[in-house]
Design a protein around this motif. Structure first.
Motif, PDB file in Angstrom:
ATOM      1  N   ILE A 178       0.860  -1.187   0.000  1.00 25.39           N
ATOM      2  CA  ILE A 178       0.000   0.000   0.000  1.00 25.39           C
ATOM      3  C   ILE A 178       0.893   1.233   0.000  1.00 25.39           C
ATOM      4  O   ILE A 178       1.710   1.412   0.907  1.00 25.39           O
ATOM      5  CB  ILE A 178      -0.945   0.046   1.220  1.00 25.39           C
ATOM      6  N   ASP A 179       0.739   2.062  -1.030  1.00 17.69           N
ATOM      7  CA  ASP A 179       1.514   3.298  -1.156  1.00 17.69           C
ATOM      8  C   ASP A 179       0.619   4.468  -0.739  1.00 17.69           C
ATOM      9  O   ASP A 179      -0.369   4.778  -1.404  1.00 17.69           O
ATOM     10  CB  ASP A 179       1.978   3.473  -2.606  1.00 17.69           C
ATOM     11  N   THR A 180       0.967   5.123   0.365  1.00 17.28           N
ATOM     12  CA  THR A 180       0.120   6.216   0.866  1.00 17.28           C
ATOM     13  C   THR A 180       0.120   7.419  -0.077  1.00 17.28           C
ATOM     14  O   THR A 180      -0.784   8.241  -0.015  1.00 17.28           O
ATOM     15  CB  THR A 180       0.582   6.671   2.263  1.00 17.28           C
ATOM     16  N   LYS A 181       1.102   7.517  -0.948  1.00 14.38           N
ATOM     17  CA  LYS A 181       1.108   8.597  -1.945  1.00 14.38           C
ATOM     18  C   LYS A 181      -0.076   8.421  -2.894  1.00 14.38           C
ATOM     19  O   LYS A 181      -0.771   9.392  -3.224  1.00 14.38           O
ATOM     20  CB  LYS A 181       2.427   8.586  -2.725  1.00 14.38           C
ATOM     21  N   ILE A 182      -0.317   7.192  -3.331  1.00 18.64           N
ATOM     22  CA  ILE A 182      -1.459   6.892  -4.205  1.00 18.64           C
ATOM     23  C   ILE A 182      -2.766   7.190  -3.475  1.00 18.64           C
ATOM     24  O   ILE A 182      -3.686   7.797  -4.028  1.00 18.64           O
ATOM     25  CB  ILE A 182      -1.423   5.409  -4.630  1.00 18.64           C
ATOM     26  N   VAL A 183      -2.856   6.759  -2.207  1.00 21.10           N
ATOM     27  CA  VAL A 183      -4.091   6.920  -1.431  1.00 21.10           C
ATOM     28  C   VAL A 183      -4.402   8.398  -1.213  1.00 21.10           C
ATOM     29  O   VAL A 183      -5.530   8.852  -1.440  1.00 21.10           O
ATOM     30  CB  VAL A 183      -3.983   6.181  -0.080  1.00 21.10           C
ATOM     31  N   THR A 184      -3.401   9.182  -0.783  1.00 19.99           N
ATOM     32  CA  THR A 184      -3.657  10.599  -0.480  1.00 19.99           C
ATOM     33  C   THR A 184      -3.931  11.407  -1.753  1.00 19.99           C
ATOM     34  O   THR A 184      -4.700  12.364  -1.710  1.00 19.99           O
ATOM     35  CB  THR A 184      -2.478  11.211   0.296  1.00 19.99           C
TER      36      THR A 184
ATOM     37  N   LEU B 264      -4.504  -1.370  -3.522  1.00 17.38           N
ATOM     38  CA  LEU B 264      -3.551  -2.406  -3.146  1.00 17.38           C
ATOM     39  C   LEU B 264      -2.602  -2.732  -4.301  1.00 17.38           C
ATOM     40  O   LEU B 264      -3.028  -2.854  -5.454  1.00 17.38           O
ATOM     41  CB  LEU B 264      -4.279  -3.677  -2.702  1.00 17.38           C
ATOM     42  N   ASN B 265      -1.320  -2.858  -3.963  1.00 20.56           N
ATOM     43  CA  ASN B 265      -0.264  -3.260  -4.901  1.00 20.56           C
ATOM     44  C   ASN B 265      -0.018  -2.249  -6.022  1.00 20.56           C
ATOM     45  O   ASN B 265       0.603  -2.578  -7.028  1.00 20.56           O
ATOM     46  CB  ASN B 265      -0.556  -4.639  -5.500  1.00 20.56           C
ATOM     47  N   LYS B 266      -0.496  -1.011  -5.843  1.00 20.42           N
ATOM     48  CA  LYS B 266      -0.225   0.046  -6.812  1.00 20.42           C
ATOM     49  C   LYS B 266       0.719   1.061  -6.176  1.00 20.42           C
ATOM     50  O   LYS B 266       0.436   1.610  -5.117  1.00 20.42           O
ATOM     51  CB  LYS B 266      -1.527   0.723  -7.250  1.00 20.42           C
ATOM     52  N   VAL B 267       1.837   1.281  -6.831  1.00 20.00           N
ATOM     53  CA  VAL B 267       2.884   2.157  -6.300  1.00 20.00           C
ATOM     54  C   VAL B 267       3.038   3.370  -7.210  1.00 20.00           C
ATOM     55  O   VAL B 267       3.052   3.235  -8.447  1.00 20.00           O
ATOM     56  CB  VAL B 267       4.218   1.378  -6.191  1.00 20.00           C
ATOM     57  N   ASN B 268       3.134   4.541  -6.597  1.00 19.19           N
ATOM     58  CA  ASN B 268       3.187   5.795  -7.354  1.00 19.19           C
ATOM     59  C   ASN B 268       4.360   5.819  -8.336  1.00 19.19           C
ATOM     60  O   ASN B 268       5.461   5.367  -8.030  1.00 19.19           O
ATOM     61  CB  ASN B 268       3.305   6.969  -6.379  1.00 19.19           C
ATOM     62  N   PHE B 269       4.094   6.362  -9.519  1.00 22.10           N
ATOM     63  CA  PHE B 269       5.098   6.477 -10.580  1.00 22.10           C
ATOM     64  C   PHE B 269       5.179   7.955 -10.951  1.00 22.10           C
ATOM     65  O   PHE B 269       4.223   8.519 -11.489  1.00 22.10           O
ATOM     66  CB  PHE B 269       4.686   5.631 -11.783  1.00 22.10           C
ATOM     67  N   ILE B 270       6.291   8.601 -10.652  1.00 25.72           N
ATOM     68  CA  ILE B 270       6.415  10.052 -10.816  1.00 25.72           C
ATOM     69  C   ILE B 270       6.695  10.402 -12.276  1.00 25.72           C
ATOM     70  O   ILE B 270       7.663   9.934 -12.861  1.00 25.72           O
ATOM     71  CB  ILE B 270       7.554  10.601  -9.925  1.00 25.72           C
ATOM     72  N   ARG B 271       5.851  11.236 -12.869  1.00 31.34           N
ATOM     73  CA  ARG B 271       6.056  11.786 -14.208  1.00 31.34           C
ATOM     74  C   ARG B 271       6.523  10.729 -15.214  1.00 31.34           C
ATOM     75  O   ARG B 271       7.699  10.638 -15.520  1.00 31.34           O
ATOM     76  CB  ARG B 271       7.072  12.923 -14.192  1.00 31.34           C
ATOM     77  N   GLY B 272       5.592   9.953 -15.730  1.00 36.05           N
ATOM     78  CA  GLY B 272       5.988   8.937 -16.695  1.00 36.05           C
ATOM     79  C   GLY B 272       4.807   8.445 -17.503  1.00 36.05           C
ATOM     80  O   GLY B 272       3.730   9.046 -17.503  1.00 36.05           O
ATOM     81  N   GLY B 273       5.026   7.330 -18.180  1.00 35.46           N
ATOM     82  CA  GLY B 273       4.028   6.784 -19.076  1.00 35.46           C
ATOM     83  C   GLY B 273       2.845   6.156 -18.376  1.00 35.46           C
ATOM     84  O   GLY B 273       1.823   5.885 -19.009  1.00 35.46           O
ATOM     85  N   VAL B 274       2.968   5.874 -17.055  1.00 31.33           N
ATOM     86  CA  VAL B 274       1.846   5.349 -16.269  1.00 31.33           C
ATOM     87  C   VAL B 274       1.739   6.178 -14.995  1.00 31.33           C
ATOM     88  O   VAL B 274       2.694   6.831 -14.577  1.00 31.33           O
ATOM     89  CB  VAL B 274       2.037   3.855 -15.909  1.00 31.33           C
TER      90      VAL B 274
END
Length: 481
Positions: free
Chosen positions: A252-258, A357-367
């Motif tokens: 769990i990536d809190t960056k995605i959640v927030t 769940l299981n999604k992690v933030n990706f900074i400035r990119g294709g996804v």
């Protein structure tokens, strides 16, 4: 770069992770002790590459940043807990089987030389069973000194004596033989490996526990965990994803959640984890809510309750878990139209977090995020622009970037000799550039069309045109009388 696919970004980050070390690791364990109360045990580990000769880099800006927040470099260098991955452990195991006594080159050579000189002078005049104490030895030095002394002097025996001390005893050859075959010898190969693994032992316990692993903007964290405590990072991005998912099935990536909460709720944006935590703790966010989870630090971890320690790993781990719980509560309130039962349970919080769940933030990119349990979902960027340079100006990517820098923020990539691609994450910027550069004397800007601008398609069309022309010519000439 906005052009980066997850695989391209992974390869870039992999080079960085392989060259840098981990100085500190924070672990905060949240226990749902009673009703809606969570007790936190938060730990801060100083780490240092252990019993293998590892070269690593430290960046000047990182050193200044950590120094500003009170990082203890002395503790990192002198008392850092060793660690190793599986590949390094195999090398150490092989050395021990071969009888190699050089376990680490991290040992201060002066300390080792001083210890050998002291024991050599003492043992010449000492009686059998007489002892002496070597003091002020670090964890590495305690082991290395014993291994070297035992190899060099057949009439001595060593054993650790408390913290930073080693006892040296003069013994007979018969007594030495008995001690060497004792099952309680601290310098046995198995115990050396156990000690050399250091923090890796705890990492393996975390993997076996299969608990949800929570982080904030955690892609680089996961790459360091894989590289430092599991295996060297593979070249394949897909293999990395598979390995991480096997190690930690629930991420769990809190960056995605927030980020999601900021779109759904009147939630003030924070530039860092501490600001996000402060915003979620604010009574202005939901002043009438009495069901929000109570989070308390355990009595032996009270330092973080008394004083903020931003960018200390243990404190950041505490913030991260707290942000997750408070975010989950906000989402639960929203999903039930603010009518939350008196004591929401932990499974309820996990249920409301299911989509993250299981999604992690990706900074400035294709996804927008990396999905460790499935396919990555592409980003919906504004349309790609093509810049065609007229004449023979011979511009490069940096010059194109500088041209638009004052007006808009674009990432630039060369398409052909006189064509460049522009990519932005804001639709407004795309419209602005198309409008303002409509009549530019040297630059012609248009929306990218694959069939028209792709070098591969252009080449195929040219080849097809040549083939068609020759076929027509052959048909005409072949049909002549």
């Amino acid at each position: 770069s906005l052009f980066d696919s997850p695989a391209e970004r992974y390869l870039k980050a992999r080079q960085s992770v392989q060259h840098f070390t981990v100085t500190q690791l924070g672990l905060a364990i949240f226990s749902n002790e009673s009703s809606n109360k969570y007790v936190v045990h938060s730990y801060n580990f100083f780490l240092f590459p252990g019993f293998t000769d590892v070269e690593f880099a430290l960046s000047a800006s990182s050193i200044q940043f950590l120094s500003h927040y009170g990082f203890d470099y002395n503790k990192f260098l002198k008392d850092g807990i060793p660690y190793m991955n599986e590949a390094q452990e195999k090398i150490l195991h092989q050395r021990l089987l071969e009888g190699s006594r050089k376990v680490s080159s991290a040992l201060d050579r002066d300390v080792l030389k001083k210890a050998i000189d002291e024991v050599t002078c003492w043992v010449a005049a000492a009686e059998e069973e007489e002892t002496m104490i070597l003091q002020d030895l670090s964890g590495y030095q305690m082991l290395e000194v014993q291994l070297v002394l035992r190899q060099a002097l057949q009439n001595v025996w060593t054993q650790p004596l408390g913290i930073k001390k080693v006892m040296v005893k003069k013994v007979s050859p018969q007594r030495r033989h008995l001690l060497e075959n004792s099952p309680y010898d601290w310098c046995q190969k198995e115990l050396i490996l156990l000690s050399a693994r250091g923090f890796t032992n705890l990492f393996q316990i975390l993997v076996q526990a299969k608990k949800p692993l929570v982080g904030h903007n955690m892609l680089m964290d996961l790459m360091h965990l894989h590289d430092k405590f599991y295996k060297p990072l593979p070249e394949s991005y897909e293999e990395f994803k598979k390995n991480i998912h096997n190690l930690f099935p629930v991420l769990i990536d809190t960056k995605i959640v927030t980020k999601s909460i900021q779109r759904k709720c009147p939630f003030p944006r924070g530039s860092n984890l501490l600001e996000v935590y402060a915003a979620l703790c604010s009574s202005n966010l939901n002043p009438k809510d009495s069901t929000c989870p109570e989070i308390a630090l355990a009595s032996d971890c009270s330092r973080y309750a008394e004083k903020k320690s931003p960018h200390e790993a243990g404190y950041d781990a505490f913030l991260c878990g707290s942000v997750l719980l408070k975010s989950a509560h906000l989402l639960l309130c929203r999903s039930t139209d603010d009518a939350v039962e008196a004591d929401p349970s932990c499974p309820q919080y996990l249920a409301v977090l299911a989509e993250y769940l299981n999604k992690v933030n990706f900074i400035r990119g294709g996804v927008s995020s990396i999905n460790f349990s499935g396919e990555d979902t592409p980003c919906h960027h504004p349309p790609l622009l093509v810049v065609h340079v007229r004449g023979s100006l011979g511009l490069n990517e940096r010059q194109i970037y500088q041209e638009f820098k004052a007006l808009c923020s674009f990432d630039v990539r060369r398409l052909s000799k006189n064509q460049f691609l522009l990519l932005s994450n804001k639709f407004k910027q795309v419209r602005l550039v198309l409008r303002d550069y409509k009549h530019h004397p040297h630059l012609r800007i248009s929306v990218y069309r694959h069939w028209r601008h792709s070098p591969g398609v252009s080449c195929l069309l040219q080849v097809s045109g040549v083939v068609a022309l020759w076929s027509l010519l052959a048909f005409v000439l072949g049909g002549a009388p």
